[in-house]
Design a protein around this motif. Structure first.
Motif, PDB file in Angstrom:
ATOM      1  N   ALA A  26      45.311 -27.625  27.516  1.00 30.58           N
ATOM      2  CA  ALA A  26      46.043 -27.178  26.384  1.00 30.58           C
ATOM      3  C   ALA A  26      45.225 -27.689  25.294  1.00 30.58           C
ATOM      4  N   GLU A  27      44.564 -28.976  25.716  1.00 30.71           N
ATOM      5  CA  GLU A  27      44.047 -29.894  24.626  1.00 30.71           C
ATOM      6  C   GLU A  27      42.916 -29.097  23.696  1.00 30.71           C
ATOM      7  N   GLY A  29      41.463 -26.042  21.808  1.00 32.48           N
ATOM      8  CA  GLY A  29      41.572 -24.762  21.242  1.00 32.48           C
ATOM      9  C   GLY A  29      40.316 -23.770  21.613  1.00 32.48           C
ATOM     10  N   LYS A  68      45.706 -28.331  18.532  1.00 30.45           N
ATOM     11  CA  LYS A  68      45.141 -28.874  19.813  1.00 30.45           C
ATOM     12  C   LYS A  68      44.122 -29.778  19.201  1.00 30.45           C
TER      13      LYS A  68
END
Length: 159
Positions: A26-27, A29, A68
């Motif tokens: 999820a870090e 984008g 993010k």
């Protein structure tokens, strides 16, 4: 009793791995998110003015313009940093000569691309990812901003 402790330890270890894996995924984008953030940034410059927009890009109050690992950065066509959502200390510095580890002058490359096309993707270039402490491929979506400036957001695309 010992066997259940082993199962509990294995379960907790497995849960920790599963819970930590999505955090890393999820870090990053997406390119679509980067492009949308630039378009939102251009709209803010038009509606609120460059000074207020640049402050929002750099300070991102209420989480604005930082999601993010995505953030807005703005340069004028001379290479002066006007806003920087990841490192406010860069604002006011001329970084036209900044190069990646392969010697690619990526700020100048982005400026040249925006001067020629008004908007588009620049890259890939290698940029240090603070989350992994390693150089990764990144490309940036940029659009012409106020006057002779560009508004960009970069997205990592892998190693």
């Amino acid at each position: 009793m010992k066997l259940s402790s082993v199962y509990l330890a294995a379960s907790l270890t497995g849960a920790a791995v599963l819970l930590s894996a999505p955090v890393f995924a999820a870090e990053h984008g997406s390119e679509a998110d980067a492009q949308k953030m630039v378009k939102d940034g251009v709209a803010l410059v038009k509606s609120a003015g460059a000074e207020k927009a640049y402050k929002a890009f750099t300070e991102h109050p209420d989480g604005a313009f930082k999601e993010k690992d995505l953030y807005v950065f703005v340069y004028d066509f001379e290479g002066n940093c006007l806003a920087q959502g990841a490192n406010p200390k860069m604002v006011g510095k001329n970084l036209i000569g900044m190069k990646d580890v392969d010697g690619n002058p990526f700020i100048k490359g982005m400026i040249d691309m925006v001067k020629a096309s008004s908007k588009g993707w620049y890259g890939p270039y290698k940029f240090n990812n603070p989350a992994t402490q390693s150089y990764e491929l990144k490309k940036s979506y940029c659009e012409r901003g106020a006057g002779d400036s560009m508004i960009c957001v970069g997205a990592y695309s892998g190693k």
